[in-house]
Design a protein around this motif. Structure first.
Motif, mmCIF file in Angstrom:
data_model
loop_
_atom_site.group_PDB
_atom_site.id
_atom_site.type_symbol
_atom_site.label_atom_id
_atom_site.label_comp_id
_atom_site.label_asym_id
_atom_site.label_seq_id
_atom_site.Cartn_x
_atom_site.Cartn_y
_atom_site.Cartn_z
ATOM 1 N N GLY A 1 39.317 30.255 66.757
ATOM 2 C CA GLY A 1 39.402 28.936 66.311
ATOM 3 C C GLY A 1 37.984 28.043 66.022
ATOM 4 N N TYR A 2 38.087 26.885 65.341
ATOM 5 C CA TYR A 2 36.885 26.063 65.090
ATOM 6 C C TYR A 2 37.532 24.599 65.051
ATOM 7 C CZ TYR A 2 32.385 24.633 63.934
ATOM 8 O OH TYR A 2 30.999 23.920 63.631
ATOM 9 N N VAL A 3 36.808 23.732 66.046
ATOM 10 C CA VAL A 3 37.544 22.422 66.284
ATOM 11 C C VAL A 3 36.465 21.325 65.972
ATOM 12 C CG1 VAL A 3 39.445 23.054 67.560
ATOM 13 C CG2 VAL A 3 37.069 22.360 68.733
ATOM 14 N N LEU A 4 36.720 20.337 65.453
ATOM 15 C CA LEU A 4 35.803 18.983 65.208
ATOM 16 C C LEU A 4 36.666 17.806 65.751
ATOM 17 C CD1 LEU A 4 33.822 19.850 62.033
ATOM 18 C CD2 LEU A 4 32.956 20.138 64.531
ATOM 19 N N THR A 5 35.683 16.716 66.068
ATOM 20 C CA THR A 5 36.277 15.541 66.268
ATOM 21 C C THR A 5 36.281 14.467 64.850
ATOM 22 O OG1 THR A 5 34.627 14.586 67.350
ATOM 23 C CG2 THR A 5 36.069 15.682 68.821
ATOM 24 N N ILE A 6 37.262 13.567 64.885
ATOM 25 C CA ILE A 6 37.451 12.359 63.883
ATOM 26 C C ILE A 6 36.722 11.283 64.478
ATOM 27 C CG2 ILE A 6 38.609 11.231 62.077
ATOM 28 C CD1 ILE A 6 38.424 14.244 61.498
ATOM 29 N N PRO A 7 35.526 10.747 64.045
ATOM 30 C CA PRO A 7 35.118 9.589 64.789
ATOM 31 C C PRO A 7 35.721 8.485 64.451
ATOM 32 C CG PRO A 7 33.353 10.958 63.578
ATOM 33 C CD PRO A 7 34.537 11.403 63.300
ATOM 34 N N ARG B 1 41.262 24.813 76.467
ATOM 35 C CA ARG B 1 40.232 25.431 75.824
ATOM 36 C C ARG B 1 39.779 24.585 74.676
ATOM 37 N NH1 ARG B 1 40.550 32.147 76.010
ATOM 38 N NH2 ARG B 1 40.983 32.158 78.269
ATOM 39 N N ILE B 2 40.804 24.385 73.664
ATOM 40 C CA ILE B 2 40.569 23.768 72.220
ATOM 41 C C ILE B 2 39.801 22.334 72.566
ATOM 42 C CG2 ILE B 2 41.630 22.636 70.136
ATOM 43 C CD1 ILE B 2 43.401 25.306 70.361
ATOM 44 N N LEU B 3 40.570 21.616 73.384
ATOM 45 C CA LEU B 3 40.364 20.229 73.730
ATOM 46 C C LEU B 3 38.941 19.987 74.451
ATOM 47 C CD1 LEU B 3 43.846 18.924 74.946
ATOM 48 C CD2 LEU B 3 42.523 18.568 72.677
ATOM 49 N N SER B 4 38.646 21.081 75.499
ATOM 50 C CA SER B 4 37.552 20.788 76.164
ATOM 51 C C SER B 4 36.181 21.132 75.085
ATOM 52 C CB SER B 4 37.362 22.174 77.136
ATOM 53 O OG SER B 4 38.534 21.628 78.152
ATOM 54 N N THR B 5 36.383 22.225 74.178
ATOM 55 C CA THR B 5 35.537 22.446 73.251
ATOM 56 C C THR B 5 35.053 21.195 72.200
ATOM 57 O OG1 THR B 5 35.965 25.048 73.118
ATOM 58 C CG2 THR B 5 34.601 24.058 71.271
ATOM 59 N N ALA B 6 36.128 20.598 72.023
ATOM 60 C CA ALA B 6 36.086 19.465 71.009
ATOM 61 C C ALA B 6 35.476 18.290 71.680
ATOM 62 C CB ALA B 6 37.393 19.008 70.572
ATOM 63 N N ARG B 7 35.643 18.344 73.139
ATOM 64 C CA ARG B 7 34.973 16.980 73.834
ATOM 65 C C ARG B 7 33.492 17.298 73.975
ATOM 66 N NH1 ARG B 7 39.664 17.590 77.036
ATOM 67 N NH2 ARG B 7 41.180 15.713 76.407
ATOM 68 N N ARG B 8 32.922 18.637 74.213
ATOM 69 C CA ARG B 8 31.554 18.616 74.153
ATOM 70 C C ARG B 8 30.940 19.093 72.702
ATOM 71 N NH1 ARG B 8 33.737 23.044 77.218
ATOM 72 N NH2 ARG B 8 33.447 24.652 75.582
ATOM 73 N N GLY B 9 31.673 18.511 71.684
ATOM 74 C CA GLY B 9 31.201 18.344 70.308
ATOM 75 C C GLY B 9 31.529 19.383 69.382
ATOM 76 N N GLY B 10 32.472 20.014 69.593
ATOM 77 C CA GLY B 10 33.341 21.023 68.716
ATOM 78 C C GLY B 10 32.507 22.209 68.495
ATOM 79 N N GLY B 11 33.167 23.125 68.006
ATOM 80 C CA GLY B 11 32.636 24.487 67.906
ATOM 81 C C GLY B 11 33.351 25.571 67.771
ATOM 82 N N VAL B 12 33.240 26.921 68.238
ATOM 83 C CA VAL B 12 34.026 28.113 68.153
ATOM 84 C C VAL B 12 34.919 28.060 69.320
ATOM 85 C CG1 VAL B 12 34.188 30.475 67.751
ATOM 86 C CG2 VAL B 12 32.647 29.029 66.772
ATOM 87 N N VAL B 13 36.214 28.344 69.321
ATOM 88 C CA VAL B 13 36.831 28.885 70.568
ATOM 89 C C VAL B 13 37.842 29.970 70.293
ATOM 90 C CG1 VAL B 13 38.812 27.222 69.687
ATOM 91 C CG2 VAL B 13 38.652 27.840 72.334
ATOM 92 N N ARG B 14 38.021 30.973 71.251
ATOM 93 C CA ARG B 14 38.600 32.105 71.144
ATOM 94 C C ARG B 14 40.051 32.066 72.057
ATOM 95 N NH1 ARG B 14 34.437 37.264 70.626
ATOM 96 N NH2 ARG B 14 33.189 36.131 69.088
ATOM 97 N N TYR B 15 41.006 32.583 71.673
ATOM 98 C CA TYR B 15 42.237 32.700 72.382
ATOM 99 C C TYR B 15 43.173 33.531 71.768
ATOM 100 C CZ TYR B 15 43.661 28.990 68.896
ATOM 101 O OH TYR B 15 43.983 28.426 67.872
ATOM 102 N N ASN B 16 44.115 34.144 72.399
ATOM 103 C CA ASN B 16 45.323 34.731 71.990
ATOM 104 C C ASN B 16 46.457 33.999 71.614
ATOM 105 O OD1 ASN B 16 43.701 37.274 72.205
ATOM 106 N ND2 ASN B 16 44.435 37.494 74.261
ATOM 107 N N TRP B 17 47.005 34.321 70.336
ATOM 108 C CA TRP B 17 48.177 33.416 69.837
ATOM 109 C C TRP B 17 48.902 34.363 68.828
ATOM 110 C CZ3 TRP B 17 49.880 29.610 72.572
ATOM 111 C CH2 TRP B 17 50.653 28.812 72.204
ATOM 112 N N SER B 18 50.318 33.691 68.664
ATOM 113 C CA SER B 18 51.319 34.690 67.973
ATOM 114 C C SER B 18 51.091 34.236 66.452
ATOM 115 C CB SER B 18 52.720 34.019 68.336
ATOM 116 O OG SER B 18 53.668 34.593 67.428
#
Length: 477
Positions: A162-168, A133-150
């Protein structure tokens, strides 16, 4: 069912039903408002969290971009960038993660200052879905992603934003996340507070309903008591009118007997006596048989006159209307004593000079009934009539030395004690009291009647023992 009870039910039941419906409607609307408030609070929290995450990730990205644009070997700059990213933290559980262009983790969780951190590893079955989910959101240009984690601090799985961006240039994916358990706690607190308010309001509504029902019941009880008092007063006045009508009828019958039948019998007796005197004249010879019959007729006529006078006095003694209560009682005592049943003594103390006719009649009838009971049931040898009075009222006591009786059993038996009930009803019809005290040594019947415009009726107590005997009068029949 009584009309008053029907009115209470018709007024109380709708109020209770209306309050219950109000409570149910209030509960439904409150839950609806709570859900709307939760949605608004959640939206506000999420917007705030997203803005916060975006700010953190953009800050980390700008830092890494400055390092990437700096001089030196690319490999050294990447190591410097990862080291800087490891040191960047926020809050108690805030940290950054980084993936390369192949989706491999670039940061070892063990290198982070905090313990218990675990990244979403694409090669780990537990974290593969979240990592994708994180990688797919980043490849689409970044943004918000939700998931369950410890969560590291509590080691419990909670929702995470979560919020993800790419480093050009480097094709890195960096991001961070914020745990949403505080949002859930805030929403739960809102719901808990709403339930508490609903329960408190429900208790108030139930209390209001109970108070309304109690007030309606008290109002109905007050109306019933008022109606009972009014009915009692009406019944008392009716009883007085019945007694008064009975006494009026007795007076009428006694007057008719005295003025009609008695006069006829008296005149007949006078004529027969005249005839008897004429027959007694020696100059007039009369056979013995007619003379004997005439003598017997005169004797029977005299007995009839005596009996009619007795009945007339029993219905309504003339002395009671002409001279008052005391002479009437004196005559009654004299007649009873002359009959040989028992000795009767009349005693008076402080009796008002003028008594209302009703009071005199009631006390006379009570004395009459009590003496009759002494003759028929008590087997008394001595009876004392005590007539006493004050400025508040007048009382009469009939005391005998007879065998007595069980008052409770007599009053419980519907077939017995009719005379005693009549005495009590006569006294209560004038607002008075009648008490009966009976035992092995005799019976005491005490009646007390308040005078008009006097104080409340007193207890039918015995008068002072210092009383003056009233000589028995011997009025002409």
């Amino acid at each position: 069912m009584q009309l008053r009870l029907k009115l209470v039910l018709l007024s109380g039941v709708p109020i209770v039903v209306a309050l219950l419906l109000m409570g149910a409607t209030m509960q439904q609307q409150t839950y609806k408002l709570v859900r709307e408030e939760q949605a608004l609070v959640q939206a506000a929290f999420m917007h705030s969290k997203e803005a916060e995450l975006k700010h953190y990730v953009e800050l980390a990205r700008n830092t890494l971009l400055r390092i990437a644009e700096g001089p030196g070997d690319v490999g050294a700059r990447k190591e410097q960038a990862l080291a800087t990213l490891v040191r960047m933290q926020f809050g108690q559980n805030g940290y950054f993660f980084a993936y390369d262009q192949h989706g491999q983790l670039l940061i070892d969780p063990k290198t982070l200052p905090m313990q218990g951190v675990d990244f979403c590893d694409p090669n780990d079955p537990v974290g593969a879905d979240s990592a994708h989910r994180i990688l797919s959101t980043a490849r689409r240009g970044g943004g918000v992603v939700r998931y369950n984690w410890s969560k590291p601090s509590s080691q419990s799985v909670v929702p995470k934003l979560g919020y993800v961006l790419t480093i050009p240039g480097w094709d890195w994916v960096i991001g961070t996340g914020i745990y949403l358990d505080d949002v859930q706690e805030a929403l739960q607190a809102i719901e808990t507070g709403a339930r508490s308010n609903i329960e408190s309001t429900r208790q108030r509504i139930y209390a209001i309903a109970a108070v309304c029902v109690v007030l309606i019941g008290l109002g109905g009880l007050a109306l019933n008591l008022k109606d009972h008092r009014v009915s009692s007063d009406k019944l008392r006045r009716l009883a007085r009118r019945v007694v008064r009508s009975q006494e009026d009828e007795r007076v009428r019958v006694a007057r008719e007997l005295h003025d009609g039948v008695v006069q006829v019998l008296a005149s007949s007796k006078f004529l027969l006596e005249t005839a008897q005197l004429q027959l007694a004249d020696p100059a007039t010879p009369v056979p013995a048989a007619p003379r004997q019959a005439l003598d017997q007729g005169l004797a029977r006529l005299g007995s009839a006159l005596v009996e009619i006078r007795r009945v007339s006095h029993g219905l309504r003694p003339a002395l009671l209307d002409d001279l008052g209560l005391e002479p009437a009682l004196a005559l009654l005592a004299q007649q009873v004593q002359e009959s040989g049943a028992f000795a009767v003594r009349l005693v008076r103390q402080g009796v008002p000079a003028q008594l209302p006719a009703e009071h005199g009649t009631v006390l006379f009838r009570i004395a009459q009934e009590a003496l009759q009971n002494c003759r028929s049931h008590a087997h008394a040898t001595q009876v004392e009539l005590l007539l006493h009075g004050t400025r508040h009222g007048v009382g009469l006591q009939v005391i005998d030395d007879g065998q007595g009786f069980d008052t409770r059993r007599v009053f419980e038996d519907g077939a017995r004690g009719i005379g005693l009930r009549n005495m009590r009803e006569r006294a209560e019809a004038l607002g008075g009291l009648l008490s009966i005290d009976s035992g092995r040594h005799g019976t005491r019947i005490a009646a007390w009647l308040p005078l008009p415009h006097a104080a409340a009726p007193q207890e039918a107590a015995a008068p002072a023992r210092e009383h003056t005997p009233l000589p028995l009068a011997h009025p002409a029949p």
